[in-house]
Design an enzyme around this catalytic site. Structure first.
Site, PDB file in Angstrom:
ATOM      1  N   HIS A 123       0.875  -1.173   0.000  1.00  0.00           N
ATOM      2  CA  HIS A 123       0.000   0.000   0.000  1.00  0.00           C
ATOM      3  C   HIS A 123       0.915   1.226   0.000  1.00  0.00           C
ATOM      4  O   HIS A 123       2.037   1.168   0.521  1.00  0.00           O
ATOM      5  CB  HIS A 123      -0.820  -0.057   1.293  1.00  0.00           C
ATOM      6  CG  HIS A 123      -1.889   0.973   1.427  1.00  0.00           C
ATOM      7  ND1 HIS A 123      -1.628   2.266   1.804  1.00  0.00           N
ATOM      8  CD2 HIS A 123      -3.233   0.899   1.246  1.00  0.00           C
ATOM      9  CE1 HIS A 123      -2.770   2.937   1.856  1.00  0.00           C
ATOM     10  NE2 HIS A 123      -3.757   2.133   1.520  1.00  0.00           N
ATOM     11  N   ASP A 201       3.267  -4.453   8.225  1.00  0.00           N
ATOM     12  CA  ASP A 201       2.030  -3.682   8.065  1.00  0.00           C
ATOM     13  C   ASP A 201       0.880  -4.684   8.243  1.00  0.00           C
ATOM     14  O   ASP A 201       0.604  -5.493   7.353  1.00  0.00           O
ATOM     15  CB  ASP A 201       2.023  -3.050   6.666  1.00  0.00           C
ATOM     16  CG  ASP A 201       0.697  -2.364   6.350  1.00  0.00           C
ATOM     17  OD1 ASP A 201      -0.219  -2.421   7.194  1.00  0.00           O
ATOM     18  OD2 ASP A 201       0.587  -1.785   5.251  1.00  0.00           O
ATOM     19  N   GLN A 204      -4.267  -5.233   7.060  1.00  0.00           N
ATOM     20  CA  GLN A 204      -5.254  -6.172   6.510  1.00  0.00           C
ATOM     21  C   GLN A 204      -5.271  -7.516   7.238  1.00  0.00           C
ATOM     22  O   GLN A 204      -6.176  -8.318   7.013  1.00  0.00           O
ATOM     23  CB  GLN A 204      -4.968  -6.425   5.013  1.00  0.00           C
ATOM     24  CG  GLN A 204      -5.162  -5.197   4.148  1.00  0.00           C
ATOM     25  CD  GLN A 204      -6.625  -4.747   4.057  1.00  0.00           C
ATOM     26  OE1 GLN A 204      -7.548  -5.521   4.293  1.00  0.00           O
ATOM     27  NE2 GLN A 204      -6.841  -3.483   3.730  1.00  0.00           N
ATOM     28  N   LYS A 227     -10.314  -0.898  10.461  1.00  0.00           N
ATOM     29  CA  LYS A 227     -10.461  -2.089   9.615  1.00  0.00           C
ATOM     30  C   LYS A 227     -10.803  -3.319  10.443  1.00  0.00           C
ATOM     31  O   LYS A 227     -11.082  -4.378   9.917  1.00  0.00           O
ATOM     32  CB  LYS A 227      -9.178  -2.327   8.822  1.00  0.00           C
ATOM     33  CG  LYS A 227      -8.925  -1.222   7.793  1.00  0.00           C
ATOM     34  CD  LYS A 227      -7.834  -1.590   6.846  1.00  0.00           C
ATOM     35  CE  LYS A 227      -7.251  -0.389   6.152  1.00  0.00           C
ATOM     36  NZ  LYS A 227      -7.922  -0.039   4.902  1.00  0.00           N
ATOM     37  N   CYS A 365      -4.805   2.330  -3.612  1.00  0.00           N
ATOM     38  CA  CYS A 365      -3.560   2.889  -3.042  1.00  0.00           C
ATOM     39  C   CYS A 365      -2.377   1.962  -3.297  1.00  0.00           C
ATOM     40  O   CYS A 365      -1.476   1.827  -2.460  1.00  0.00           O
ATOM     41  CB  CYS A 365      -3.687   3.176  -1.547  1.00  0.00           C
ATOM     42  SG  CYS A 365      -4.880   4.444  -1.176  1.00  0.00           S
TER      43      CYS A 365
HETATM   44  N1  PMP Z   1      -1.663  -0.798   4.662  1.00  0.00           N
HETATM   45  C1  PMP Z   1      -2.600  -1.540   4.077  1.00  0.00           C
HETATM   46  C2  PMP Z   1      -2.244  -2.915   3.597  1.00  0.00           C
HETATM   47  C3  PMP Z   1      -3.888  -1.034   3.913  1.00  0.00           C
HETATM   48  O1  PMP Z   1      -4.820  -1.770   3.328  1.00  0.00           O
HETATM   49  C4  PMP Z   1      -4.176   0.264   4.384  1.00  0.00           C
HETATM   50  C5  PMP Z   1      -5.559   0.865   4.223  1.00  0.00           C
HETATM   51  N2  PMP Z   1      -6.152   0.629   2.987  1.00  0.00           N
HETATM   52  C6  PMP Z   1      -3.155   0.978   5.008  1.00  0.00           C
HETATM   53  C7  PMP Z   1      -1.910   0.422   5.127  1.00  0.00           C
HETATM   54  C8  PMP Z   1      -3.387   2.372   5.520  1.00  0.00           C
HETATM   55  O2  PMP Z   1      -4.333   2.356   6.530  1.00  0.00           O
HETATM   56  P1  PMP Z   1      -4.999   3.735   7.039  1.00  0.00           P
HETATM   57  O3  PMP Z   1      -5.469   4.454   5.825  1.00  0.00           O
HETATM   58  O4  PMP Z   1      -6.085   3.266   7.924  1.00  0.00           O
HETATM   59  O5  PMP Z   1      -3.928   4.464   7.773  1.00  0.00           O
END
Ligand code: PMP
Length: 407
Positions: A123, A201, A204, A227, A365
């Site tokens: 991401h 990270d 997910q 999430k 993203c």
């Molecule tokens: N890493 C991953 C794998 C994600 O899916 C996301 C959110 N789509 C993020 C980081 C960022 O999370 P946030 O926007 O809640 O900070």
């Protein structure tokens, strides 16, 4: 532990009663954010109705209540992840978590010529902070390629992780776009053999699998509360205490200090050192409740349920001419990213919206991953514990209808 029963779970999530465009709502955008159970909503509301006060400062009863709730939440979260409270830092979400790690740890430990490994399926939140930091210190980023089935090129990792110049690897536990479950335990083990720092990270993975931070052995792990059925604007960084103690703070201000004078300032210990300013107390309390909520269930039960729904959707959509799933590795979470020849994903999503079905389209993203996939967008249906077989069937039916009309 509670037996998993989807009807009971649904009754815990009030929003699932609402309609979308006048139709029974099918919410399949859970990888973007999850819905919230009553227990989380009630805890936040209760906090503002009964216990609202700033923490760390008041000596009165109300402030004590707020403080106790806030601390209880940190305790619940740290116990769930098998980590000490000192190693549990509240942040705004995974994005802020990765920025904190990159800026506080990365800037101090990376130097000119060093290398940081990330992966092609990251991401942007796990790409951009490292780019900023690497540019600042003169380090370089190495990108682990993705294989055609959406898995990581493990051989590439084994071939690069031992290199002298590589100091750190930061990767996602589960791809938000492909659903790929990366073999993080194996990668951490390998990285640690060579003394590398590992950042995970977990944005997910936390909604789908249990993490034991101490057993996993990585140095940092971060996730977002929203999430995992918790509120927005709150997340966590888990970090090894020794590293946290040696790190400089990421932001300065109130609450993170020991002594301040114009000659210099000393900082509080972790986690306070990394929590400058008035914290998101309600968010933290809500997240604690969300963690308590998922703790009632076996994550294996949740995952089996979600996979059943994923299979129904995938098998149904596979009957469509020109359907292509992106991310087909065996070991994947219940995330179905796909394109359909001749139909733009955005048009498909708009059509589904009119049928009451919420999915996500776009680059998720993950622009570098889109480049690898050779598409500018995919449609993504991502499943959660409160989805049903009927949701999957409705998705399939609606996509088939869309194809017959839009093509
Ligand atoms: N890493 C991953 C794998 C994600 O899916 C996301 C959110 N789509 C993020 C980081 C960022 O999370 P946030 O926007 O809640 O900070």
């Amino acid at each position: 532990m509670k037996t998993f029963n989807v009807e009971e779970v649904i009754s815990d999530f009030p929003i699932l009663k609402r309609k979308n465009r006048g139709k029974h709502m099918v919410f399949l955008d859970n990888a973007a954010t999850s819905q919230k159970p009553d227990s989380v909503i009630d805890a936040i509301s209760h906090y503002y109705r009964e216990s609202n006060s700033n923490v760390h400062r008041g000596v009165y009863e109300l402030a004590e209540d707020a403080e106790n709730l806030y601390h209880h939440s940190r305790k619940v979260i740290s116990q769930y992840f098998n980590v000490s409270e000192r190693e549990t830092i509240f942040v705004r979400g995974a994005t802020e978590g990765l920025n904190l790690i990159a800026h506080s740890f990365g800037v101090a430990h990376l130097k000119k010529g060093d290398e940081v490994i990330i992966t092609e399926m990251e991401h942007h939140a796990n790409i951009v902070p490292w780019q900023i930091v690497c540019e600042k210190v003169g380090a370089n980023i190495l990108v682990c390629p993705t294989l055609p089935d959406g898995s990581l090129d493990r051989e590439w990792i084994s071939g690069n992780i031992s290199k002298e110049k590589v100091k750190l690897i930061s990767l996602t536990a589960i791809s938000n776009t492909l659903g790929t479950i990366n073999p993080i335990a194996e990668i951490i083990f390998e990285a640690k053999k060579y003394g590398k720092t590992v950042v995970i990270d977990g944005a997910q993975s936390v909604p789908h699998e249990r993490t034991d931070f101490s057993k996993l052995g990585c140095d940092f792990f971060t996730f977002s509360g929203h999430k995992v059925f918790g509120p927005m604007g709150i997340g966590v960084v888990l970090g090894k205490e020794k590293l946290l103690n040696d790190m400089s703070p990421y932001q300065g201000g109130g609450d993170m200090i020991d002594q301040v004078s114009f000659d210099g300032t000393t900082f509080a210990r972790a986690p306070q050192k990394f929590e400058a300013g008035t914290p998101n107390v309600a968010g933290a309390i809500g997240l604690g409740k969300a963690i308590e909520y998922i703790s009632q269930f076996s994550m294996g039960d949740i995952s089996r349920h979600e996979h059943k729904l994923y299979e129904i959707a995938k098998n149904g959509l596979s009957e469509i001419n020109g359907f292509l799933e992106h991310g087909t590795t065996k070991n994947k979470a219940a995330v179905l990213s796909f394109t359909i020849e001749g139909i733009h994903s955005h048009d498909l999503a708009s059509f589904l919206d009119a049928q009451g079905i919420a999915i996500r389209t776009g680059h998720h993203c993950c622009q570098p991953l889109m480049k690898f996939l050779g598409v500018d967008a995919t449609a993504r249906a991502s499943f959660a514990m409160y989805n049903t077989e009927e949701d999957s069937e409705r998705l399939v039916e609606a996509v088939k209808k869309a194809v017959s009309i839009l093509r």
